[in-house]
Design a protein around this motif. Structure first.
Motif, PDB file in Angstrom:
ATOM      1  N   LYS A   7       9.712   0.388  11.264  1.00 24.69           N
ATOM      2  CA  LYS A   7       8.956   1.094  11.378  1.00 24.69           C
ATOM      3  C   LYS A   7       8.689   2.073  10.320  1.00 24.69           C
ATOM      4  O   LYS A   7       9.704   2.215   9.530  1.00 24.69           O
ATOM      5  N   GLN A   8       7.540   2.073   9.064  1.00 26.27           N
ATOM      6  CA  GLN A   8       7.760   2.966   7.974  1.00 26.27           C
ATOM      7  C   GLN A   8       6.518   3.686   7.658  1.00 26.27           C
ATOM      8  O   GLN A   8       4.976   3.483   8.320  1.00 26.27           O
ATOM      9  N   LEU A   9       6.972   4.659   6.313  1.00 22.81           N
ATOM     10  CA  LEU A   9       5.432   5.547   6.308  1.00 22.81           C
ATOM     11  C   LEU A   9       4.780   4.819   5.446  1.00 22.81           C
ATOM     12  O   LEU A   9       5.266   3.902   4.552  1.00 22.81           O
ATOM     13  N   ARG A  46       5.631   7.124  11.503  1.00 27.89           N
ATOM     14  CA  ARG A  46       5.926   5.683  11.403  1.00 27.89           C
ATOM     15  C   ARG A  46       5.222   4.228  11.688  1.00 27.89           C
ATOM     16  O   ARG A  46       5.520   4.315  12.849  1.00 27.89           O
ATOM     17  N   ALA A 158      10.274   3.226   4.381  1.00 32.93           N
ATOM     18  CA  ALA A 158      11.805   3.696   5.539  1.00 32.93           C
ATOM     19  C   ALA A 158      12.208   4.564   4.810  1.00 32.93           C
ATOM     20  O   ALA A 158      12.797   5.682   6.083  1.00 32.93           O
TER      21      ALA A 158
END
Length: 166
Positions: A7-9, A46, A158
């Motif tokens: 999960k990442q921004l 995220r 991340a």
């Protein structure tokens, strides 16, 4: 760059805002926005991208976000997405339609930062960008003409703002 994994921004190059869900609640039909300040850190931000193919210089992905154990996908909002500030992407329950496919293309104009253009699969001349309210704490996401301008370039991270829990 891998478009798949943790999960990442998804961060906007213009103002450092982070892609999220308007109102902070994930549900079928929720609109997408981009937030700038810490008072929105509790919003789900995220995203998980899942590569599903390639077309020309584009990587095709599903873009997903979860809240309270339920997963939603970024959806173009139309079977014929138009270039217009009124064309707003939204969340939808996963259904594997072309509306839920997004195209990513690298743009190396960021002097070392891996920037990407993000476009709906159904209209790659449209790009995920911000509406004109660049001075606000948040602004709605919209489909704008796709070319490398700062409000249309995004990067993944991340580690930026580790305080964001989801």
């Amino acid at each position: 760059m891998s478009y798949e994994g943790e999960k990442q921004l998804i961060v906007n190059r213009l103002n450092g805002s982070r892609l999220t869900v308007q109102g902070g609640k994930c549900f079928d039909g929720a609109l997408i926005c981009s937030v700038r300040y810490a008072n929105y850190d509790h919003y789900p931000q995220r995203w998980t991208t899942r590569k599903i193919g390639e077309v020309d210089e584009w990587t095709i992905c599903h873009v997903e976000i979860s809240q309270d154990g339920k997963t939603f996908r970024l959806d173009a909002g139309s079977d014929e997405p138009k270039i217009s500030p009124a064309s707003q992407p939204m969340l939808k329950e996963p259904n594997d339609s072309d509306r839920q496919k997004w195209c990513f293309r690298s743009d190396w104009s960021g002097e070392g930062t891996h920037l990407v253009n993000i476009a709906p699969y159904l209209n790659r001349s449209a790009g995920l960008g911000l509406r004109d309210d660049f001075g606000l704490e948040w602004t709605e996401a919209a489909l704008v003409r796709n070319f490398s301008t700062t409000e249309q370039l995004w990067y993944f991270t991340a580690t930026y703002r580790n305080s964001i829990p989801n």
